[in-house]
Enzyme design. Sequence first.
Site, PDB file in Angstrom:
ATOM      1  N   ASP A  51       2.172   6.031  -0.252  1.00 46.09           N
ATOM      2  CA  ASP A  51       2.553   4.716   0.277  1.00 46.09           C
ATOM      3  C   ASP A  51       4.073   4.658   0.413  1.00 46.09           C
ATOM      4  OD1 ASP A  51      -0.083   3.886   0.149  1.00 46.09           O
ATOM      5  OD2 ASP A  51       0.174   2.687  -1.667  1.00 46.09           O
ATOM      6  N   ARG A  59       0.902   7.298   8.370  1.00 45.77           N
ATOM      7  CA  ARG A  59       0.267   5.970   8.462  1.00 45.77           C
ATOM      8  C   ARG A  59       1.368   4.997   8.894  1.00 45.77           C
ATOM      9  NH1 ARG A  59      -0.570   3.551   2.899  1.00 45.77           N
ATOM     10  NH2 ARG A  59      -2.650   4.434   2.797  1.00 45.77           N
TER      11      ARG A  59
END
Length: 310
Positions: free
Chosen positions: A135, A186
Site C-alpha cells: 500500500d 495499483r
Amino acid sequence: MYAGSKAFFYALSRSTLLQRFASRYGLATGDSFVSRFIAGETVETAIDASRRLQSRGLLVTLDHLGERVRTTEGATAATTEYVRLMDAVAEAGIERNISLKLTQIGVDVDRATCVDNLRRILEPAARREFFVRIDMENSPYTEQTLEIFETLWEHQYRNVGVALQAYLHRSEADVRRMNELGARVRLIKGAYKEPPSHALQQKEDVDAAFMRLARMLIEQGTYPAIATHDEGIIEDIRAYAARRGLAKDRFEFQMLFGIRRDLQASLVAAGHRVRVYVPFGREWFPYFMRRLGERPANVGFVLKALVRER
Ligand code: FDA
C-alpha cells in the site's frame, strides 16, 4: 469541503487516545456500523468474508490492519502475523493475495529492518505463489516505499507490486518509473491529507490526474489495477481499454470492502476482474477514519447507527 473533511478525519485517525478507546471497545465485532467497512477482527472472519466474495465471482486481497509501528518488536510481530496469515489463507484455499503497509513492518525503525521483514514475507509468498501489494502511505514515505520496492525487485522478487496515488504531483513520473520496470501498479486517488506543495487539492483535478495516469497504465503498464469506486472513471477506462485492444483479463478493477457492492457485481457480470480489498484486525481505527473522511455522508450513517445501537 473535499480537503476540509479529509483533514478533519485524518487528524482524528492519528489520535492514539481515540484509537485505544476504539480497539478496547471492539466496535468491529458483531453487526456494528464499523463492520460495514472492516471484515472483522480475526483472520477467520476475514477468510469467511473472502469466501463469500469469491462465491460471487470477486477476487480478494487481505489486509491485516496496522500502521505506524515504531519498535523493532512491533514490526517483527506484524511480520510474523503476515506469515501466519499466508498459512491460514493457503489452508483455507482462498485466493493468495495480500496487501501490507511498510510502516507496519518497520520502515520507521530503520530501512534494514523493513527490508528484512519484507523479505521474510516475500520469500514464503514466492514459494507459495502469493501476490503481495505494498500500500502507499502519506508523502514522507513515497520515495522510501518505491526505493525499498525496487531493492526487492532487484533481488528478483516478482510477486510484489506497489500502489501510486494520483493526487501527488510526482506520480506521473512514478507511473513511468514503474512501467519501465514492468512492475504491477495499483492506481488510487490517495487517502491522506497532503499539502498543496505535494498534492492536488481539488477533487476535479485529482479525478483528471487519475484518468491521465490510468490511461498511461492501460497503454504501457503490466496488469494494472484501477482502484476506484468512481463510476464515471470506470466507464471511461473500460471504453479506453477496449479501444486500445487490452483484453479484460489484462487488467483489473479494485474496490474496498463494503463500498459500491452494486458496482462490483455489475463489473463482474460484464466479465471484468474485480478485486475487493478485505481489511481485518483490531487496528481498524485509522483505516475506518480515512473512509469517513472520503465521504462526509458516512458520518450521518455512523451517527444513525450509534443512536440505533444505544
Ligand atoms: P471518490 O472519492 O471520488 O468516490 C467516488 C464514489 O465512490 C463516491 O461518490 C461514493 O459513491 C463511493 N465512495 C468512495 N469512498 C467511499 C466511502 N469511504 N464510503 C462510501 N462510499 C464511497 N489510498 C491510499 O492513499 N493508499 C493506498 O494504498 C490505498 N489503497 C486502496 C486500495 C483499494 C483497493 C482502493 C479501492 C482504494 C485504496 N485507497 C488507498 C483509497 C483511495 O486513495 C481513495 O481514498 C478511495 O478509493 C476513495 O476514492 P474513489 O476513487 O473511490 O473516488
